[in-house]
Motif scaffolding. Sequence first.
Motif, mmCIF file in Angstrom:
data_model
loop_
_atom_site.group_PDB
_atom_site.id
_atom_site.type_symbol
_atom_site.label_atom_id
_atom_site.label_comp_id
_atom_site.label_asym_id
_atom_site.label_seq_id
_atom_site.Cartn_x
_atom_site.Cartn_y
_atom_site.Cartn_z
ATOM 1 N N PRO A 118 0.823 -1.299 0.024
ATOM 2 C CA PRO A 118 0.516 0.021 0.407
ATOM 3 C C PRO A 118 0.653 1.481 0.004
ATOM 4 N N LYS A 119 2.180 0.774 0.328
ATOM 5 C CA LYS A 119 2.946 2.217 0.336
ATOM 6 C C LYS A 119 3.533 2.847 -0.599
ATOM 7 N N ILE A 120 3.440 1.748 -2.669
ATOM 8 C CA ILE A 120 4.024 2.447 -3.710
ATOM 9 C C ILE A 120 2.983 3.369 -4.229
ATOM 10 N N ARG A 121 3.880 4.052 -4.655
ATOM 11 C CA ARG A 121 3.201 5.058 -5.606
ATOM 12 C C ARG A 121 3.968 5.189 -7.713
ATOM 13 N N HIS A 122 2.691 4.359 -8.046
ATOM 14 C CA HIS A 122 3.630 4.203 -9.306
ATOM 15 C C HIS A 122 2.836 5.491 -10.814
ATOM 16 N N VAL A 123 4.125 5.759 -11.433
ATOM 17 C CA VAL A 123 3.937 6.210 -12.913
ATOM 18 C C VAL A 123 3.641 4.969 -14.092
ATOM 19 N N PRO A 124 3.404 5.325 -15.112
ATOM 20 C CA PRO A 124 2.857 4.740 -16.057
ATOM 21 C C PRO A 124 4.668 4.930 -16.690
ATOM 22 N N GLY A 125 5.040 3.846 -17.280
ATOM 23 C CA GLY A 125 6.126 3.691 -18.415
ATOM 24 C C GLY A 125 5.700 3.388 -20.001
ATOM 25 N N ASN A 126 6.797 3.476 -21.041
ATOM 26 C CA ASN A 126 5.872 2.962 -22.580
ATOM 27 C C ASN A 126 5.700 1.688 -22.096
ATOM 28 N N HIS A 127 7.089 1.411 -21.378
ATOM 29 C CA HIS A 127 6.054 -0.448 -21.786
ATOM 30 C C HIS A 127 5.188 -0.885 -20.909
ATOM 31 N N ASP A 128 4.260 -0.083 -20.601
ATOM 32 C CA ASP A 128 3.061 -0.267 -18.992
ATOM 33 C C ASP A 128 1.666 0.517 -20.064
ATOM 34 N N TRP A 129 1.776 1.277 -21.594
ATOM 35 C CA TRP A 129 1.291 1.663 -22.271
ATOM 36 C C TRP A 129 1.057 1.128 -23.999
ATOM 37 N N ARG A 130 2.602 0.856 -23.642
ATOM 38 C CA ARG A 130 2.785 0.960 -25.387
ATOM 39 C C ARG A 130 1.923 -0.482 -26.308
ATOM 40 N N TRP A 131 2.026 -1.631 -25.801
ATOM 41 C CA TRP A 131 1.095 -2.535 -25.947
ATOM 42 C C TRP A 131 0.245 -3.082 -25.199
ATOM 43 N N ASP A 132 -0.819 -1.942 -25.055
ATOM 44 C CA ASP A 132 -1.276 -2.853 -23.376
ATOM 45 C C ASP A 132 -2.915 -3.085 -23.867
ATOM 46 N N SER A 133 -3.416 -4.058 -24.607
ATOM 47 C CA SER A 133 -4.306 -4.551 -25.560
ATOM 48 C C SER A 133 -5.945 -3.813 -24.447
ATOM 49 N N THR A 134 -5.747 -3.186 -23.854
ATOM 50 C CA THR A 134 -6.635 -2.856 -22.183
ATOM 51 C C THR A 134 -6.961 -0.864 -22.622
ATOM 52 N N ALA A 135 -6.089 -0.678 -23.539
ATOM 53 C CA ALA A 135 -6.304 0.952 -23.900
ATOM 54 C C ALA A 135 -6.757 1.367 -22.303
ATOM 55 N N GLY A 136 -5.259 1.048 -21.351
ATOM 56 C CA GLY A 136 -5.322 1.276 -19.388
ATOM 57 C C GLY A 136 -5.871 1.017 -18.747
ATOM 58 N N GLU A 137 -7.255 -0.560 -19.021
ATOM 59 C CA GLU A 137 -8.188 -0.579 -18.378
ATOM 60 C C GLU A 137 -7.819 -1.108 -17.285
ATOM 61 N N ARG A 138 -6.453 -2.046 -17.444
ATOM 62 C CA ARG A 138 -6.199 -3.327 -16.795
ATOM 63 C C ARG A 138 -4.857 -2.591 -15.373
ATOM 64 N N TYR A 139 -4.305 -0.892 -16.360
ATOM 65 C CA TYR A 139 -3.345 -0.523 -15.157
ATOM 66 C C TYR A 139 -3.949 0.242 -14.117
ATOM 67 N N GLY A 140 -5.289 1.691 -14.728
ATOM 68 C CA GLY A 140 -6.377 1.506 -13.824
ATOM 69 C C GLY A 140 -6.817 0.689 -12.982
ATOM 70 N N LYS A 141 -7.148 -0.237 -12.956
ATOM 71 C CA LYS A 141 -7.910 -1.290 -12.280
ATOM 72 C C LYS A 141 -6.811 -1.354 -10.651
ATOM 73 N N LEU A 142 -4.977 -1.876 -11.552
ATOM 74 C CA LEU A 142 -4.175 -1.795 -10.320
ATOM 75 C C LEU A 142 -3.785 -0.674 -9.509
ATOM 76 N N PHE A 143 -3.986 -0.146 -10.703
ATOM 77 C CA PHE A 143 -3.677 0.924 -9.829
ATOM 78 C C PHE A 143 -3.644 2.555 -9.772
ATOM 79 N N GLY A 144 -4.569 2.490 -10.251
ATOM 80 C CA GLY A 144 -5.593 4.020 -9.992
ATOM 81 C C GLY A 144 -5.116 4.870 -10.506
ATOM 82 N N PRO A 145 -5.588 6.126 -11.194
ATOM 83 C CA PRO A 145 -5.153 7.489 -11.827
ATOM 84 C C PRO A 145 -4.014 7.548 -12.861
#
Length: 741
Positions: A118-145
Amino acid sequence: MPSLPAPEPACLPLDRRRLLGLGVGAVAAAATGAVAGGSPAVAGPPVPGGPWSAGFALLGDTQIDVDLPERTEGVRWTYEQIAARNPSIVCHVGDIVEHGSVAEYDTYFGTIPVALRPKIRHVPGNHDWRWDSTAGERYGKLFGPSRYSFDFDGLHFVALDPSHLLQEPGGFGESGIRWLTRDLDRVAPGVPIILLCHFPFGGDNYYVSDQERLLELLDRYNVRAVFAGHVHAEQVQRFNGVTQLAVDDTRGSAIYYWVQRTVGPDGQVLKVTAVQRGADGSAESREVLDIPVSGPRTAIAQRPQAVSLDPAGAALGVSVRLAPHVRAANVKAQLYPQHTYGLKDAGQWRNLASDGAGRRFSGGLDLTSLPPGEHRMTVRVTDADGAWYEQTRTFDLPDTARRLRWSEQLGAPVQAGLAVRDDLLVAATTDGTVIGARPTRRGLSRRWRERLGPVHGRPAFAPDGRTVYVPSDDHRLYALDPATGRRRFTHDAGAPVLGSPLVTTVDGRTVVVLSAGETRQVIDARTGGTVWNVAGKGMFAGRAASDDTRVYAGAGDGNVYAHDARTGAVLWSFSTTTRTTAYSRLIYGPWADNLEVLPNGLVLVSTVTSAYALDPGTGELRWSVAGSYIYAPKLLLDNGDVAMFDDGGRTASRVDPATGQARWTTGLGARPVSTGAAIHDGVAWIPTTTGLVVAVDLTTGSVRTRLQLTTSAYCYSPPVVIGDMLMVGDQDGFLHGIAVN
């Protein structure tokens, strides 16, 4: 100051649900002055020389790959070391996983001790959006905005996200800068601000198309530090009031950074220490730098009082006036390396001559190679300690042909969403705005406006022109009446429709071929009813091809598949790469290709290394050519030849479809990533990603004209022509009208 909490996911494993639930509480607590599981934020200064608080950890580029277990073990060691220090927060600056699969994220979470999650604050990198078939949905569910801010330890942290889905580098755009400005306006005077972003800025870093917008904004606020990653090497730079640390990659080095706010002899600093796994497996520490968070800001005094530009003639005259108290070690200028796309560039700097008193510096920059249009240049003033202030300015070279007639704002990036039929344009944006309009030489005559889900693929018209099919990230394909914008039907594809639909016929029946997530689907073009649906072939964000007997589509598993057009049954497959890991087969495969059936029946499919012409009945290779032809759509020419665009080689070619041999090849001077061309009167008009438009004669390959259309906004959208007007969309949300006669 309120924070932006992560949303509760709808259906995730219990431990990840608990992770996000705790994360919300931790961020909210930080906003009010305390962090769950850590020390409270300190309201007043500590004893001089002592620590301000418990400190926090910083890392990036973990890039978890399930096929590389040694990388996972290195990340696990790193998080175990961090957890043992009981940090208040942990900042991860992106590239969490290799390409965003469920297995990768599951493996990543498995490396993190439960108490630390619960202490980790993430920002997305190009590997996290470049080939994301969910259009960012998976990242949002896991880490929030992906954009948010929080307060901790008397510091204000801002997580930045300049990402462009499906593309490698980024750009903030006007909307991103407005979001950041609103956030920083709420920060109390004197509070130090820390920016978290995957990409570093300034210096020789050219990963964000409009980074000068951010650097200009820094002047107005007490921004003290930028923490970044991406470059896979430790990099320290001091400029424009900030100290920037790009961290080494945890992926290969099992390294993290410990950041402690302390009071030193000259005021408050963030003391940064690197901790790395030694040869014997123990943790080895070394001091990296101190970042001042009080007192004068780094190099801010070097800001020029005035910069004057004179673009007359063959040289750009540059004059810089400094404040009386400034003692510059060096003042230099360069033309902005506009066509550096998501890379480093040392630049071609020229020292400016001093007036003798050190107040005014002047010189000239050669303009002879630049086309008409808008351009940028940068001035850099460096002090004796090596810190600098840089400022980027724009200037125009006359477009005597008056090619650019108008530019209209559509409100969000036009990443691929342009389609034409007769004199009607349908334009779609990444915020879901879709318009129908008739372009003129004076602008757009808008007929209707509809709001759908975000659009990253290219719309397609039915053969009779009575329906236009618009793909959307919201899991739907929309069939619209192009005359009114009204919906004829909506097809729920079950996953984001990122690529472009293909409208074709099977046994005389008009159908639409689309990809959604890992499925290939064919639906009835009139009703939206499903004809067939084939799953499990991997992500595909391109466009299929068909000869009415077979449907051909690329896949994220590195293969191209031929499906029976009636049933979807796989008839054959062809492997486009010898790579073996899931990640490498994806990125070196045809995941984003626009396939074509050539006039001789061969199927043309491309990757970042080669184009392949395959036998339609067997999938056997007939010919191949080296080059990165995957992203820019090919064009079938009237005589049966094919126009192909190599984004790696920055070229356009006219190719014999029987042999793959080029009849001519022309250098473009910039990469045509995803753009392709539109043809008017025997000339191919080719927008490049970095804003250069090149007109190439299709008979000879000679360049007819060049125009620099944009500077700060990338162009990814294939262009269209209506009448004698070429239309090009950009990532700032502008649609540009260019006269081609």
